[in-house]
Motif scaffolding. Sequence first.
Motif, PDB file in Angstrom:
ATOM      1  N   GLY A   1      -1.971   2.160  -3.679  1.00  0.00           N
ATOM      2  CA  GLY A   1      -2.584   3.325  -3.045  1.00  0.00           C
ATOM      3  C   GLY A   1      -3.377   2.846  -1.852  1.00  0.00           C
ATOM      4  N   SER A   2      -4.012   3.759  -1.153  1.00  0.00           N
ATOM      5  CA  SER A   2      -4.761   3.376   0.038  1.00  0.00           C
ATOM      6  C   SER A   2      -6.269   3.397  -0.160  1.00  0.00           C
ATOM      7  N   TYR A   3      -6.729   3.913  -1.303  1.00  0.00           N
ATOM      8  CA  TYR A   3      -8.165   3.990  -1.538  1.00  0.00           C
ATOM      9  C   TYR A   3      -8.474   3.986  -3.035  1.00  0.00           C
TER      10      TYR A   3
ATOM     11  N   SER B   1     -11.526   3.018   1.311  1.00  0.00           N
ATOM     12  CA  SER B   1     -10.218   2.438   1.622  1.00  0.00           C
ATOM     13  C   SER B   1     -10.188   1.005   1.072  1.00  0.00           C
TER      14      SER B   1
ATOM     15  N   ARG C   1       0.833  -1.196   0.000  1.00  0.00           N
ATOM     16  CA  ARG C   1       0.000   0.000   0.000  1.00  0.00           C
ATOM     17  C   ARG C   1       0.865   1.241   0.000  1.00  0.00           C
ATOM     18  N   GLY C   2       0.379   2.224  -0.707  1.00  0.00           N
ATOM     19  CA  GLY C   2       0.992   3.536  -0.673  1.00  0.00           C
ATOM     20  C   GLY C   2      -0.109   4.532  -0.378  1.00  0.00           C
ATOM     21  N   GLY C   3       0.229   5.786  -0.253  1.00  0.00           N
ATOM     22  CA  GLY C   3      -0.791   6.805  -0.066  1.00  0.00           C
ATOM     23  C   GLY C   3      -1.456   7.119  -1.384  1.00  0.00           C
ATOM     24  N   GLY C   4      -2.560   7.790  -1.334  1.00  0.00           N
ATOM     25  CA  GLY C   4      -3.229   8.231  -2.550  1.00  0.00           C
ATOM     26  C   GLY C   4      -4.136   7.176  -3.148  1.00  0.00           C
ATOM     27  N   GLU C   5      -4.616   7.503  -4.343  1.00  0.00           N
ATOM     28  CA  GLU C   5      -5.584   6.644  -5.017  1.00  0.00           C
ATOM     29  C   GLU C   5      -4.912   5.441  -5.673  1.00  0.00           C
TER      30      GLU C   5
ATOM     31  N   GLN D   1     -14.263   8.381  -1.287  1.00  0.00           N
ATOM     32  CA  GLN D   1     -13.109   7.497  -1.175  1.00  0.00           C
ATOM     33  C   GLN D   1     -13.507   6.237  -0.419  1.00  0.00           C
TER      34      GLN D   1
END
Length: 71
Positions: free
Chosen positions: A25-27, A38, A5-9, A36
């Motif tokens: 991404g996280s979402y 998750s 997982r990373g941040g962002g979409e 959004q």
Amino acid sequence: MHGPRGGGEAKLKYLSGSFDIIVPGSYVICAVSGEQISLADLRYWDWEVQEAYASPEISFRRSEELRKKRK
């Protein structure tokens, strides 16, 4: 099914009963409401049209809408 997982979409490829992460991404974004979702909470999607949905009600409404368009 789930990867790093990373941040962002995230960008996903929706499959029947699972999904592959194309871009971490996280979402993801609900195709109908724009909210959004998750990845941990993602439960509803349509693999044929590659869309995610925030709730079972949204998923059902969208599937009915798509079904009517196919007729």
